[in-house]
Design an enzyme around this catalytic site. Structure first.
Site, PDB file in Angstrom:
ATOM      1  N   GLY A 266       0.825  -1.211   0.000  1.00 44.00           N
ATOM      2  CA  GLY A 266       0.000   0.000   0.000  1.00 44.00           C
ATOM      3  C   GLY A 266       0.858   1.259   0.000  1.00 44.00           C
TER       4      GLY A 266
ATOM      5  N   ARG B 146       0.665  -5.030  -4.987  1.00 40.56           N
ATOM      6  CA  ARG B 146       0.773  -6.226  -4.161  1.00 40.56           C
ATOM      7  C   ARG B 146       1.128  -7.343  -5.145  1.00 40.56           C
ATOM      8  NH1 ARG B 146      -0.738  -4.151   0.602  1.00 40.56           N
ATOM      9  NH2 ARG B 146      -2.471  -2.691   0.637  1.00 40.56           N
TER      10      ARG B 146
ATOM     11  N   ASP C 161       4.975  -4.617   6.214  1.00 42.64           N
ATOM     12  CA  ASP C 161       5.475  -5.931   6.635  1.00 42.64           C
ATOM     13  C   ASP C 161       5.495  -6.937   5.489  1.00 42.64           C
ATOM     14  OD1 ASP C 161       2.786  -6.382   6.488  1.00 42.64           O
ATOM     15  OD2 ASP C 161       2.664  -7.522   8.364  1.00 42.64           O
TER      16      ASP C 161
ATOM     17  N   THR D  26       4.164   2.792   5.615  1.00 46.09           N
ATOM     18  CA  THR D  26       2.781   2.317   5.699  1.00 46.09           C
ATOM     19  C   THR D  26       2.008   3.254   6.601  1.00 46.09           C
ATOM     20  OG1 THR D  26       1.341   0.651   6.705  1.00 46.09           O
ATOM     21  CG2 THR D  26       3.594   0.681   7.475  1.00 46.09           C
TER      22      THR D  26
ATOM     23  N   ASP E  11      -0.325   2.490   8.429  1.00 44.82           N
ATOM     24  CA  ASP E  11      -0.873   1.773   9.583  1.00 44.82           C
ATOM     25  C   ASP E  11       0.034   1.815  10.810  1.00 44.82           C
ATOM     26  OD1 ASP E  11      -3.085   1.011   8.029  1.00 44.82           O
ATOM     27  OD2 ASP E  11      -1.944  -0.646   7.182  1.00 44.82           O
TER      28      ASP E  11
ATOM     29  N   ASP F 129       2.162  -0.248  11.782  1.00 51.08           N
ATOM     30  CA  ASP F 129       2.165  -1.541  12.468  1.00 51.08           C
ATOM     31  C   ASP F 129       3.450  -2.322  12.220  1.00 51.08           C
ATOM     32  OD1 ASP F 129       1.655  -1.904   9.800  1.00 51.08           O
ATOM     33  OD2 ASP F 129       0.081  -3.394  10.082  1.00 51.08           O
TER      34      ASP F 129
ATOM     35  N   ARG G 223      -5.541  -1.495   9.358  1.00 53.63           N
ATOM     36  CA  ARG G 223      -5.446  -2.953   9.218  1.00 53.63           C
ATOM     37  C   ARG G 223      -5.839  -3.628  10.533  1.00 53.63           C
ATOM     38  NH1 ARG G 223      -0.875  -6.153   6.614  1.00 53.63           N
ATOM     39  NH2 ARG G 223       0.197  -5.132   8.324  1.00 53.63           N
TER      40      ARG G 223
END
Lengths: 337, 337, 337, 337
Positions: free
Chosen positions: B11, B72, B103, B126, B128, B130, B172
């Protein structure tokens, strides 16, 4: 006549506060007092009043929403409720009521006029721009800017990932936001209620397929009006995905379109209409909407604003239909060159 | 070593372009050449390369998305595909590969390291946030600003109409965007995956009911992380509406959170990481992520970034849980006073 | 006729890129080829040409500035330079030239028409809106929004500190930006070149003094057009400060007004004009400007656009002069109440 | 202790309102009452007080400026004025005073502490970030974003016209805004007070000349801190223009940097500091500033915050000095290739 009352009614729209400011400033210069009732018609009935003074107005034009608060109040259709409102207005010695709102609000105003002798002036305030008798309404330009900025953001990620997006915009049953946002967002396709005939799913799918083939690394954005496709854009995305074999992402913009600082166009419009409304009151007008047509302020009988449909500007429809047309032949020619 | 390759993968995130600029500028000052492959790992395999030069970088930092495009590419898990990528990199004489992504991208990088001898450096990109081993990631701060601005817009209309809104944000499976957006948006409630225990529907409903009673003219906003509530916020809105008797509006923010101009924080972070990545290459580092912890640039073995969960900052969780707590007793006291 | 050339000339304006897109898309659908010359007229003379294709246009409408670059090129007034340009256009087989720019650019176009047989079409692109024959110009609406947002920011700090600010806006020798920004920014006073008579320093000072006395905790903002007051707003601030005894802060907005993403209004206008320009070429028009009057696209002989002055909309002047008038009597009455 | 007072003092900063909200919410949960005094210290002396209640706080975090208003009040240095303030605070039964402001405000707080027995807590609120004992201050991140957005706008027009711009940013006598804005805006050069040695005019001119030669079609932006160059950027632009033969445009950003909605980072910081300030009061702290260092909330004796200079983050200085270095050799090599 010495006292004016103001309400904002129905869905709020960016610019309503700038309009209130113009009403208050113009009234003050003409030695009229202004009071506001909170929460629209409900606030009249429940007598939720507050004085509105020039010095309170300096920081309101910049803000979205409405400092008077608003509400939907279907009970106002009942005669006895409307009569209560008339009584409250009379108790305050209000000689004129300004209603900033959309078609529902103007129906309410027409209803009230049966029971109340004061002057009633409507000002078109709705992001949907679906009122006849005025080229544009308070909040519409800002809502288009907001939708466009959202499309810009989605365009960037769509382009990075070569994705197809369906973006749902507001408009109730009218395509004004859809049309303007589609042009401003350089959309590859547009679905708005006024198109005659409506594009068929098969044609949309065919266009997506061909565009993906011609430009596989590119984004493809369809702007879709709310309340148009059965099942909404989630359903349409699924159907198009199935028909094309390409994942189609659904992005409903929702209520962000209603908020935000009014842009300059909306503020200027709002103040022009607000000032004109007070002038209209001084001139003795009653039961009219103050609108704008081709740059001129006009007065339109209230009931004409919601009894007719307002068409899209056909020139803009043609603009978008023209610009969104991909010349696949030209691409094929270049490819084979 | 004379040539560096760069990809953006997974992303896209605002700031990736600023990062690319820093890589290109820093490489140039050290007489290293830079090429980019389009569309992430797929672009390496398909050899979609382009030179990246300083003079092309002057207008890219400002833009969202990624000028290198992304994708992706689950096929990259296959050994033979990764080997093809290694071959392409060798054919170009690439000595080091910088992967800007999340990730999944770093798993891909670890996989590639089995088949390719060059240096591989990851940069956390990202929205996110994360990824373990770094306090923050490229795009996160901008996504929070975007979510906050959307909440601000909804707040205005929610306040005007005294409405309850559930606003769904991205992340996410992590609550970083949710937590930060809830604080910044002054949310009345927050649902993020890391809360232990998760708030119960009955408690949420009870809070809404009491808040409506204490402050009937006020808005109430709940920020909800995606992928958390079964059926999403549409289902949660229905359930809460039923439990409270108050209409609860659902507003999913969706992909607008991914796009947009990077804010200053993200640009500065991106450039810092990009410059450090080139320095790390010059220093001989390999198979590490360049992260930032408490203001310091750090290097973390790539596999550690996706094998551990990163917890929320408990101090910020406590901040929001503290601020969102309404003191009904105090209100009752005032009411009865 | 098979080939169209496009230049952007003079000061850049937000929306020029959206206009280029519309030209390229519309030309492509009509099987016309488009080339662009960089840096305005200079680029024709120096033959700095590039092909412009539909697929390159997907991300340009969103951006300020001009992808074709621009320049001021006074040398073009010389006959021999204009003849060189004619030669280059002929060498490329260009049948029509579209010039997006302001009055200087249109003078250049008229000059070129003496030496070149192709069709020349002007499109009004200038933030100043100072071209006759069109209600508005590309970039004007965005510049007003930008000025307004700057005023909003200054309003917040001015209000916090109860300060007087003079804000200088662009417009060259016309007051369009000044007028619109003053209304949109709820300015307490406005100085634009078209006011007849010009406000006197003593009157301005008197108004400031009275306003400070009536509302000591309030901000006071004067919007001033550039090139109006001898010595600029620095000098005017000093003079007003001396006359009132109140510190008057000077805030020149400068070049930020020229950049930025075009707003929806400017994008829609730009695309409408761009599409119409290609249609005009197909229809055989020559040496005209494509303008917009009361929503209708019009064609105006090029020389008429810069030989006449365009007046401000008197209704908007009256709007601002009305709204900015403070009713001190009303304040005194309230004070003594 | 039952009652807390709050003031905002000195230059306003975006985020102050979010901080006030956090103070009021946290106090309310701990059954503490909060009053605000308007206009900073002057408001205490003149007893301009107002109650601050949770329900008034729902729409304030979003707004720039300060709802409590602010002022500079040099008279507060006099003992008798400070004693008056102490008396007013005692009359209201105030047990603790929170001062949101910069170094001047904290000097005032230290002065007040000589005459008043209550707890005094400082919260760092200044866009300049020039307070020791905290990594960042309320308003700094937003000011950097605002400066960056202005630079972005100027970059677009500078690029279109291939111009050199000097952009002056705020910071009083510190280079924090300058450094961060230079990085975020991808500036080609930076002049901030902390650079050792300061760049010489001749070197700046030389760099501009070489850059213009290597990249004649490109923009060149220098970010300059205020109060640095004798005569300001107007003078510097003239000097550089003379030395290079290239017109150098001056763009002072001015007071727009002070206003605007706080970004998420500033809101979160503000709320964290506000909540912590109330906790510190409950814990018995006095005469400290609540700061943030590496993510941790810290308490610093008030006088240490203004007696020491805070250095720039050398890593960010190195980042910008690295990125802005143009590798002319590399360009020459490519040119000759």
């Amino acid at each position: 006549m010495e006292k004016i009352a103001v309400i904002t009614s129905g869905g709020d729209a960016p610019g309503m506060n700038a309009c209130i400011r113009a009403i208050v400033m113009t009234a003050d210069q003409n030695d009229l007092e202004v009071i506001g009732f909170g929460h629209g018609y409900r606030g009249i009935v429940e007598d939720l009043n507050q004085p509105l003074r020039p010095n309170d107005m300096r920081l309101v034009s910049q803000r979205g929403g409405t400092i008077l608060l608003s509400s939907r109040f279907p009970e106002f259709k009942q005669d006895k409720i409307a009569k209560q409102a008339a009584t409250v207005l009379d108790q305050h010695g209000v000689g004129a009521l300004i209603v900033i709102g959309g078609d529902g609000s103007f129906r309410g105003a027409s209803h009230l006029a049966r029971f109340w002798q004061g002057q009633i002036i409507g000002i078109p305030g709705t992001i949907d721009n679906d009122l006849a008798g005025t080229d544009t309404t308070i909040g519409f330009a800002t809502a288009v800017d907001t939708a466009m900025e959202a499309i810009d953001r989605i365009r960037e990620t769509a382009e990075a990932m070569a994705r197809v997006f369906l973006i749902e915009v507001m408009g109730r049953h009218a395509g004004f936001i859809g049309l303007h946002a589609a042009i401003a967002g350089s959309a590859e396709a547009m679905l708005v209620p006024e198109l005659e005939p409506q594009p068929k799913l098969a044609d949309l799918a065919d266009n997506i397929r061909r565009a993906r083939k011609a430009y596989p690394d590119s984004s493809y954005i369809i702007v879709v009006s709310e309340n148009l496709w059965p099942g909404g854009i989630d359903e349409l995305s699924r159907a198009l995905g199935q028909a094309t074999g390409v994942t189609c992402h659904a992005a409903p913009l929702g209520h962000i379109q209603r908020g935000g600082r009014p842009n300059a166009q909306d503020r200027i419009l709002s103040m022009q209409l607000g000032q004109s409304a007070v002038h209209a009151i001084l001139d003795g007008s009653r039961t009219v909407m103050i609108g704008i047509e081709q740059g001129h302020v006009v007065q339109v009988p209230l009931h004409l604003t919601f009894q007719r449909d307002k068409p899209l500007d056909q020139r803009l429809v043609d603009l978008q239909l023209g610009l969104q047309q991909i010349n696949f032949a030209s691409n094929d020619a270049r490819e084979s060159a």
